[in-house]
Design a protein around this motif. Sequence first.
Motif, PDB file in Angstrom:
ATOM      1  N   PHE A  22       0.819  -1.211   0.000  1.00  0.00           N
ATOM      2  CA  PHE A  22       0.000   0.000   0.000  1.00  0.00           C
ATOM      3  C   PHE A  22       0.854   1.262   0.000  1.00  0.00           C
ATOM      4  O   PHE A  22       0.634   2.170   0.787  1.00  0.00           O
ATOM      5  N   GLU A  23       1.821   1.325  -0.906  1.00  0.00           N
ATOM      6  CA  GLU A  23       2.644   2.527  -1.027  1.00  0.00           C
ATOM      7  C   GLU A  23       1.838   3.606  -1.743  1.00  0.00           C
ATOM      8  O   GLU A  23       1.054   3.315  -2.647  1.00  0.00           O
ATOM      9  N   GLY A  24       2.038   4.856  -1.358  1.00  0.00           N
ATOM     10  CA  GLY A  24       1.325   5.959  -2.001  1.00  0.00           C
ATOM     11  C   GLY A  24      -0.161   5.922  -1.705  1.00  0.00           C
ATOM     12  O   GLY A  24      -0.600   5.341  -0.728  1.00  0.00           O
ATOM     13  N   LYS A  25      -0.938   6.543  -2.588  1.00  0.00           N
ATOM     14  CA  LYS A  25      -2.398   6.541  -2.417  1.00  0.00           C
ATOM     15  C   LYS A  25      -2.934   5.223  -2.953  1.00  0.00           C
ATOM     16  O   LYS A  25      -2.732   4.893  -4.110  1.00  0.00           O
ATOM     17  N   THR A  26      -3.575   4.454  -2.106  1.00  0.00           N
ATOM     18  CA  THR A  26      -4.034   3.130  -2.482  1.00  0.00           C
ATOM     19  C   THR A  26      -5.492   2.943  -2.096  1.00  0.00           C
ATOM     20  O   THR A  26      -6.073   3.744  -1.367  1.00  0.00           O
ATOM     21  N   ALA A  27      -6.069   1.859  -2.572  1.00  0.00           N
ATOM     22  CA  ALA A  27      -7.448   1.523  -2.241  1.00  0.00           C
ATOM     23  C   ALA A  27      -7.602   0.010  -2.248  1.00  0.00           C
ATOM     24  O   ALA A  27      -6.770  -0.711  -2.800  1.00  0.00           O
TER      25      ALA A  27
END
Length: 175
Positions: free
Chosen positions: A35-40
């Motif tokens: 879940f690096e950065g903006k994740t979903a």
Amino acid sequence: DDYYNFMKFIYDNFYSKKKYEEYVSISKEYFEKEFEGKTATFDIGYSGQPELILTDLLNKPVDTYFVHVNSDSGFVKSNYANYELNCFYPFKPTFTGTLREYIISSIEQSCIGYKKEDGKSVPIFENKEIYSYFDNKMLEELQTGCIEFVKEFRDIFQSYLFEMELNNYYMSIPY
């Protein structure tokens, strides 16, 4: 009193704060890479409990996309933990989630935990066959048919897709 005594027995005889903290550390290391950065996340839905746990574990919002929720608890959890929850259905459909799981989920063993292996955090999978050969073949055919339908629909209507007003409910009636 019985419940309290039972829980106290479990805590006193089986709980280890050290093991718990080690497990949280291993899990966090694994998910920080994923879940690096903006994740979903995407899931069938229901309560939002895994997303709440991930948001807490990673100390950042993990936005979520569900097919549906079973109650308001998913939205309550997303508001509490400050992550965005989006649902395909704005209501709980009468069609059971189990059949949706068969259509959407991969035919693989479930992840049952995390461990350290060669200095890395890795998932642990069930060590058993989930389905018989026949069940696997039926699910594979069902999923392949669904993908073929979507591809054919896209190929036929591709030039009109951005002009079409598509409603989630009406689009998914055949589903």
